[in-house]
Design an enzyme around this catalytic site. Structure first.
Site, PDB file in Angstrom:
ATOM      1  N   CYS A  94      59.865 -48.079  34.140  1.00  0.00           N
ATOM      2  CA  CYS A  94      61.261 -48.537  34.599  1.00  0.00           C
ATOM      3  C   CYS A  94      61.344 -49.087  36.060  1.00  0.00           C
ATOM      4  O   CYS A  94      62.235 -49.329  36.523  1.00  0.00           O
ATOM      5  CB  CYS A  94      62.181 -47.377  34.361  1.00  0.00           C
ATOM      6  SG  CYS A  94      62.377 -46.909  32.589  1.00  0.00           S
ATOM      7  N   HIS A 347      69.788 -51.807  30.745  1.00  0.00           N
ATOM      8  CA  HIS A 347      68.553 -51.391  31.410  1.00  0.00           C
ATOM      9  C   HIS A 347      67.297 -52.172  30.893  1.00  0.00           C
ATOM     10  O   HIS A 347      66.496 -51.522  30.011  1.00  0.00           O
ATOM     11  CB  HIS A 347      68.449 -49.974  31.314  1.00  0.00           C
ATOM     12  CG  HIS A 347      67.019 -49.320  31.886  1.00  0.00           C
ATOM     13  ND1 HIS A 347      66.436 -50.158  32.897  1.00  0.00           N
ATOM     14  CD2 HIS A 347      66.502 -48.104  31.848  1.00  0.00           C
ATOM     15  CE1 HIS A 347      65.290 -49.198  33.528  1.00  0.00           C
ATOM     16  NE2 HIS A 347      65.374 -48.177  32.567  1.00  0.00           N
ATOM     17  N   CYS A 378      64.733 -42.627  37.455  1.00  0.00           N
ATOM     18  CA  CYS A 378      63.534 -41.646  36.903  1.00  0.00           C
ATOM     19  C   CYS A 378      62.592 -43.036  36.184  1.00  0.00           C
ATOM     20  O   CYS A 378      63.003 -43.975  35.947  1.00  0.00           O
ATOM     21  CB  CYS A 378      64.152 -41.139  35.876  1.00  0.00           C
ATOM     22  SG  CYS A 378      65.330 -41.674  34.581  1.00  0.00           S
ATOM     23  N   GLY A 380      59.173 -43.392  33.286  1.00  0.00           N
ATOM     24  CA  GLY A 380      58.382 -42.724  31.955  1.00  0.00           C
ATOM     25  C   GLY A 380      57.220 -41.995  32.710  1.00  0.00           C
ATOM     26  O   GLY A 380      56.761 -42.296  33.439  1.00  0.00           O
TER      27      GLY A 380
END
Ligand SMILES: CC(C)(COP(=O)(O)OP(=O)(O)OC[C@H]1O[C@@H](n2cnc3c(N)ncnc32)[C@H](O)[C@@H]1OP(=O)(O)O)[C@@H](O)C(=O)NCCC(=O)NCCS
Length: 420
Positions: A94, A347, A378, A380
């Site tokens: 991300c 996203h 945040c 993964g």
């Protein structure tokens, strides 16, 4: 060899409208989404000779197919940049685009680059999350991570367990706030200026033009959200309504040495202050932004009280609320995601970091009273990333007269770009 670090600035950023995975971009290539962004940056900044771009760093989480083949290089060639401009691919899931920015920024500070393009793309329609991954069995057999760690929605449920005061009701209320703010931002024209229209094709529907984000659901109510299923756990709290969806989209920005931006007459939207990445237990990856923000604040010698604007990626409402609770910030504080966030906008994993920066740059432009802001997300497998920026328009910021003149011209530039 004696060396001095150079100040690094965010010049400008653009993005494609975000689509629902495999919907309006079903027959559009991921690399073409990136190409659109790079070409738009060049169109908006004729003052930048393309051969002054020293590198092109583009992130993608899945680096195969139309996101493979070292996408920074392929996109640079396809965008028509001179062949002398190199490029590369980056992955931190991300936070891919965020890492692309911090990586080229480090090269700029060191003196290796003057100007670079950084961005990211994720076509989750062509590359469904987790497709083709082959996690080492030791992760589970040796209990290195909890089994839930590889399913992001499951990690969000774990976060609800850890913070029982963050109820589904609070998560849903936050999701409605995100939808409302996106709706308002569209009504105010606050989002459109950063969008690159994308020609779309469909064998069934013919040619089209994507000019707006597809995922927002204006008029979302807490009553409607309360009815939704909890796909990651029976009787859980995470739903399609209080999570970011599955999306397609790309972003790109120009990052430069401040002295080079001034030399070329490039606008200065934000000055880099500090950045940090941090690791946490992968089973609760959503808490990542807390330690990464503390680390970045510490490096800058700042506290959260110095921060006047926050762009936090809304992978899940629970993870945003955990961050806000930790820092004692109210969920509806206007300093946080004033134009809404990923729950409403979408996203597309590796692209989102630059969307946050684009929105923070707009906040800086509209609020010269704000000196410092941060972008955070945040990541993964248990990580968080935070970048702290300074507003060059702030009277407290140390900006030379010539730079200040360029900075104040930046808003005209963006508005011009939006009108075209
Ligand atoms: C949560 C998730 C599984 C939902 O996927 P999905 O089922 O394809 O989502 P949909 O858009 O079809 O929504 C499911 C339902 O909720 C409804 N819904 C979604 N958002 C809504 C809203 N704001 N208001 C009302 N209803 C809503 C949809 O209409 C749909 O209803 P239906 O089943 O009657 O058609 C998926 O979005 C997901 O995995 N998100 C997390 C992505 C992620 O992990 N990203 C990385 C972060 S680190």
């Amino acid at each position: 060899m004696p060396r001095e670090l150079r100040d690094v600035v965010f010049v400008d950023g653009v993005r494609t409208p975000f689509g629902k995975a495999g919907s309006m971009y079903a027959e559009t290539r991921a690399d073409d989404l990136v190409v659109n962004c790079i070409r738009e940056l060049l169109r908006r900044h004729p003052e930048l000779p393309p051969d002054r771009i020293d590198d092109v760093a583009i992130a993608a989480t899945t680096q195969t197919g139309d996101q493979g083949l070292t996408i920074g290089r392929t996109a640079a060639l396809l965008a028509g940049l001179p062949r002398t401009v190199p490029g590369y691919a980056i992955d931190r899931m991300c936070a891919g685009a965020m890492t692309a920015v911090t990586t080229v920024a480090s090269g700029i500070a060191f003196g290796a680059y003057d100007v670079a393009v950084a961005g990211g793309v994720e076509h989750m329609g062509h590359h469904p999350m987790g497709a083709g991954v082959d996690p080492n069995p030791r992760f589970v057999s040796e209990r290195l991570v909890d089994e839930s760690s590889l399913v992001m929605g499951a990690t969000a449920e774990n976060l609800h367990d850890r913070f029982p005061e963050i109820t589904r009701e609070r998560a849903d209320a936050y999701a409605v706030l995100s939808q409302d703010r996106v709706q308002q931002a569209y009504a105010d024209g606050a989002i459109q200026e950063s969008l690159v229209p994308v020609a779309t094709r469909s064998v069934e529907l013919g040619w089209g033009l994507a000019t707006a984000d597809e995922p927002p659901r204006p008029g979302t109510t807490v009553t409607a959200l309360a009815q939704l299923k909890t796909p990651f756990r029976a009787h859980g709290r995470v739903t399609a309504g209080n999570a970011a969806g599955l999306n397609d989209g790309a972003t790109a920005c120009l990052v430069a040495a401040e002295e080079v931006a001034t030399e070329l007459g490039l606008p200065i939207a934000m000055r880099l202050v500090s950045f940090a990445f941090a690791g946490v237990d992968p089973a609760v990856m959503g808490v990542g932004p807390i330690p990464s923000t503390e680390k970045a604040l510490g490096k800058a010698g700042l506290t959260i009280d110095d921060i006047g604007a926050v762009e936090i990626n809304e992978a899940f409402a629970v993870q945003v609320l955990a961050f806000l609770d930790h820092f004692g910030i109210a969920a509806d504080d206007r300093r946080v995601n004033p134009y809404g966030g990923a729950i409403a906008l979408g996203h597309p994993l590796a692209s989102s970091g630059v969307r946050l920066m684009i929105q923070l740059a707009r906040t800086f432009r509209e609020h010269p009273d704000v000196r410092y802001g941060l972008t955070t997300m945040c990541i993964g497998l248990g990580m968080g990333g935070t970048v702290i920026w300074e507003n060059p328009r702030s009277s407290a910021a140390d900006l030379s007269d010539s730079q200040a003149a360029i900075a104040s011209g930046a808003s005209d530039n963006s508005v011009k770009g939006a009108a075209k």
